[in-house]
Design a protein around this motif. Sequence first.
Motif, PDB file in Angstrom:
ATOM      1  N   GLY A   9      39.441  31.387  32.228  1.00  0.00           N
ATOM      2  CA  GLY A   9      38.791  32.552  31.661  1.00  0.00           C
ATOM      3  C   GLY A   9      38.826  33.725  32.623  1.00  0.00           C
ATOM      4  O   GLY A   9      38.940  33.552  33.831  1.00  0.00           O
ATOM      5  N   VAL A  10      38.718  34.925  32.057  1.00  0.00           N
ATOM      6  CA  VAL A  10      38.739  36.145  32.853  1.00  0.00           C
ATOM      7  C   VAL A  10      37.589  37.034  32.404  1.00  0.00           C
ATOM      8  O   VAL A  10      37.382  37.220  31.202  1.00  0.00           O
ATOM      9  CB  VAL A  10      40.077  36.896  32.675  1.00  0.00           C
ATOM     10  CG1 VAL A  10      40.050  38.246  33.352  1.00  0.00           C
ATOM     11  CG2 VAL A  10      41.235  36.082  33.195  1.00  0.00           C
ATOM     12  N   ILE A  11      36.872  37.578  33.359  1.00  0.00           N
ATOM     13  CA  ILE A  11      35.844  38.574  33.077  1.00  0.00           C
ATOM     14  C   ILE A  11      36.346  39.894  33.641  1.00  0.00           C
ATOM     15  O   ILE A  11      36.565  40.028  34.848  1.00  0.00           O
ATOM     16  CB  ILE A  11      34.495  38.192  33.713  1.00  0.00           C
ATOM     17  CG1 ILE A  11      34.001  36.864  33.142  1.00  0.00           C
ATOM     18  CG2 ILE A  11      33.474  39.304  33.488  1.00  0.00           C
ATOM     19  CD1 ILE A  11      32.762  36.325  33.825  1.00  0.00           C
ATOM     20  N   ILE A  12      36.563  40.848  32.743  1.00  0.00           N
ATOM     21  CA  ILE A  12      37.057  42.158  33.155  1.00  0.00           C
ATOM     22  C   ILE A  12      35.867  42.954  33.699  1.00  0.00           C
ATOM     23  O   ILE A  12      34.829  43.035  33.048  1.00  0.00           O
ATOM     24  CB  ILE A  12      37.709  42.907  31.960  1.00  0.00           C
ATOM     25  CG1 ILE A  12      38.803  42.050  31.306  1.00  0.00           C
ATOM     26  CG2 ILE A  12      38.228  44.263  32.389  1.00  0.00           C
ATOM     27  CD1 ILE A  12      39.975  41.716  32.179  1.00  0.00           C
ATOM     28  N   PRO A  13      36.006  43.577  34.876  1.00  0.00           N
ATOM     29  CA  PRO A  13      34.872  44.304  35.462  1.00  0.00           C
ATOM     30  C   PRO A  13      34.518  45.581  34.690  1.00  0.00           C
ATOM     31  O   PRO A  13      35.366  46.177  34.020  1.00  0.00           O
ATOM     32  CB  PRO A  13      35.359  44.631  36.876  1.00  0.00           C
ATOM     33  CG  PRO A  13      36.831  44.521  36.834  1.00  0.00           C
ATOM     34  CD  PRO A  13      37.174  43.562  35.738  1.00  0.00           C
ATOM     35  N   ASP A  14      33.276  45.999  34.826  1.00  0.00           N
ATOM     36  CA  ASP A  14      32.791  47.204  34.154  1.00  0.00           C
ATOM     37  C   ASP A  14      33.520  48.472  34.585  1.00  0.00           C
ATOM     38  O   ASP A  14      33.476  49.475  33.885  1.00  0.00           O
ATOM     39  CB  ASP A  14      31.292  47.395  34.423  1.00  0.00           C
ATOM     40  CG  ASP A  14      30.440  46.355  33.721  1.00  0.00           C
ATOM     41  OD1 ASP A  14      30.930  45.712  32.780  1.00  0.00           O
ATOM     42  OD2 ASP A  14      29.274  46.196  34.123  1.00  0.00           O
ATOM     43  N   CYS A  20      50.450  34.766  29.697  1.00  0.00           N
ATOM     44  CA  CYS A  20      49.531  33.957  30.503  1.00  0.00           C
ATOM     45  C   CYS A  20      49.069  32.804  29.613  1.00  0.00           C
ATOM     46  O   CYS A  20      48.021  32.866  28.982  1.00  0.00           O
ATOM     47  CB  CYS A  20      48.360  34.805  30.987  1.00  0.00           C
ATOM     48  SG  CYS A  20      47.276  33.907  32.104  1.00  0.00           S
ATOM     49  N   TRP A  21      49.859  31.755  29.555  1.00  0.00           N
ATOM     50  CA  TRP A  21      49.654  30.637  28.632  1.00  0.00           C
ATOM     51  C   TRP A  21      48.366  29.878  28.875  1.00  0.00           C
ATOM     52  O   TRP A  21      47.888  29.179  27.997  1.00  0.00           O
ATOM     53  CB  TRP A  21      50.838  29.671  28.684  1.00  0.00           C
ATOM     54  CG  TRP A  21      52.131  30.336  28.387  1.00  0.00           C
ATOM     55  CD1 TRP A  21      52.556  30.761  27.166  1.00  0.00           C
ATOM     56  CD2 TRP A  21      53.161  30.679  29.304  1.00  0.00           C
ATOM     57  NE1 TRP A  21      53.793  31.355  27.267  1.00  0.00           N
ATOM     58  CE2 TRP A  21      54.194  31.310  28.585  1.00  0.00           C
ATOM     59  CE3 TRP A  21      53.311  30.522  30.680  1.00  0.00           C
ATOM     60  CZ2 TRP A  21      55.348  31.786  29.178  1.00  0.00           C
ATOM     61  CZ3 TRP A  21      54.468  30.998  31.271  1.00  0.00           C
ATOM     62  CH2 TRP A  21      55.468  31.611  30.516  1.00  0.00           C
ATOM     63  N   VAL A  22      47.789  29.982  30.062  1.00  0.00           N
ATOM     64  CA  VAL A  22      46.564  29.247  30.375  1.00  0.00           C
ATOM     65  C   VAL A  22      45.301  30.060  30.109  1.00  0.00           C
ATOM     66  O   VAL A  22      44.204  29.541  30.256  1.00  0.00           O
ATOM     67  CB  VAL A  22      46.569  28.736  31.836  1.00  0.00           C
ATOM     68  CG1 VAL A  22      47.688  27.740  32.055  1.00  0.00           C
ATOM     69  CG2 VAL A  22      46.646  29.885  32.810  1.00  0.00           C
ATOM     70  N   LEU A  23      45.437  31.297  29.707  1.00  0.00           N
ATOM     71  CA  LEU A  23      44.282  32.146  29.443  1.00  0.00           C
ATOM     72  C   LEU A  23      43.595  31.697  28.156  1.00  0.00           C
ATOM     73  O   LEU A  23      44.184  31.764  27.076  1.00  0.00           O
ATOM     74  CB  LEU A  23      44.713  33.609  29.330  1.00  0.00           C
ATOM     75  CG  LEU A  23      43.598  34.636  29.173  1.00  0.00           C
ATOM     76  CD1 LEU A  23      42.713  34.657  30.411  1.00  0.00           C
ATOM     77  CD2 LEU A  23      44.197  36.016  28.928  1.00  0.00           C
ATOM     78  N   THR A  24      42.369  31.223  28.277  1.00  0.00           N
ATOM     79  CA  THR A  24      41.646  30.701  27.108  1.00  0.00           C
ATOM     80  C   THR A  24      40.566  31.642  26.604  1.00  0.00           C
ATOM     81  O   THR A  24      40.249  31.639  25.428  1.00  0.00           O
ATOM     82  CB  THR A  24      41.003  29.341  27.429  1.00  0.00           C
ATOM     83  OG1 THR A  24      40.137  29.491  28.557  1.00  0.00           O
ATOM     84  CG2 THR A  24      42.062  28.292  27.687  1.00  0.00           C
ATOM     85  N   ASP A  25      39.965  32.428  27.500  1.00  0.00           N
ATOM     86  CA  ASP A  25      38.961  33.375  27.048  1.00  0.00           C
ATOM     87  C   ASP A  25      38.881  34.587  27.970  1.00  0.00           C
ATOM     88  O   ASP A  25      39.190  34.501  29.153  1.00  0.00           O
ATOM     89  CB  ASP A  25      37.573  32.748  26.859  1.00  0.00           C
ATOM     90  CG  ASP A  25      37.166  31.835  27.986  1.00  0.00           C
ATOM     91  OD1 ASP A  25      37.340  30.729  27.924  1.00  0.00           O
ATOM     92  OD2 ASP A  25      36.663  32.217  28.952  1.00  0.00           O
ATOM     93  N   VAL A  26      38.489  35.695  27.349  1.00  0.00           N
ATOM     94  CA  VAL A  26      38.402  36.965  28.055  1.00  0.00           C
ATOM     95  C   VAL A  26      37.085  37.625  27.665  1.00  0.00           C
ATOM     96  O   VAL A  26      36.736  37.670  26.480  1.00  0.00           O
ATOM     97  CB  VAL A  26      39.569  37.903  27.668  1.00  0.00           C
ATOM     98  CG1 VAL A  26      39.427  39.255  28.334  1.00  0.00           C
ATOM     99  CG2 VAL A  26      40.905  37.284  28.019  1.00  0.00           C
ATOM    100  N   VAL A  27      36.376  38.133  28.648  1.00  0.00           N
ATOM    101  CA  VAL A  27      35.162  38.901  28.391  1.00  0.00           C
ATOM    102  C   VAL A  27      35.462  40.352  28.751  1.00  0.00           C
ATOM    103  O   VAL A  27      35.798  40.661  29.898  1.00  0.00           O
ATOM    104  CB  VAL A  27      33.965  38.367  29.215  1.00  0.00           C
ATOM    105  CG1 VAL A  27      32.739  39.234  28.996  1.00  0.00           C
ATOM    106  CG2 VAL A  27      33.691  36.914  28.879  1.00  0.00           C
TER     107      VAL A  27
END
Length: 92
Positions: A2-7, A20-27
Amino acid sequence: MGVIIPDSMAVIDEEAFMNCWVLTDVVLPDTIQILYDNCFAGCTALKEITLPESVTSIATTAFADCKNIQVSYRGNIYDYSNIDKLYSTING
């Protein structure tokens, strides 16, 4: 993964997470305004993402080849089969 995009981010750049085949979730934070070409293209493990209301522009290839994705935006859910409706809703 997972990736959390900064403010501090206002855009997701072209091809930022492409294939990015392993990317399962993004905030995504409420500061994101633009999703550029192919920013999540080919992220086949990405199943869902919620776009904040701050998004004002989205490239028609932002989620290319993300065939299992569901995108939430303003209370509506768009899957890959009707993702063109999402693009026209945001881009006008």
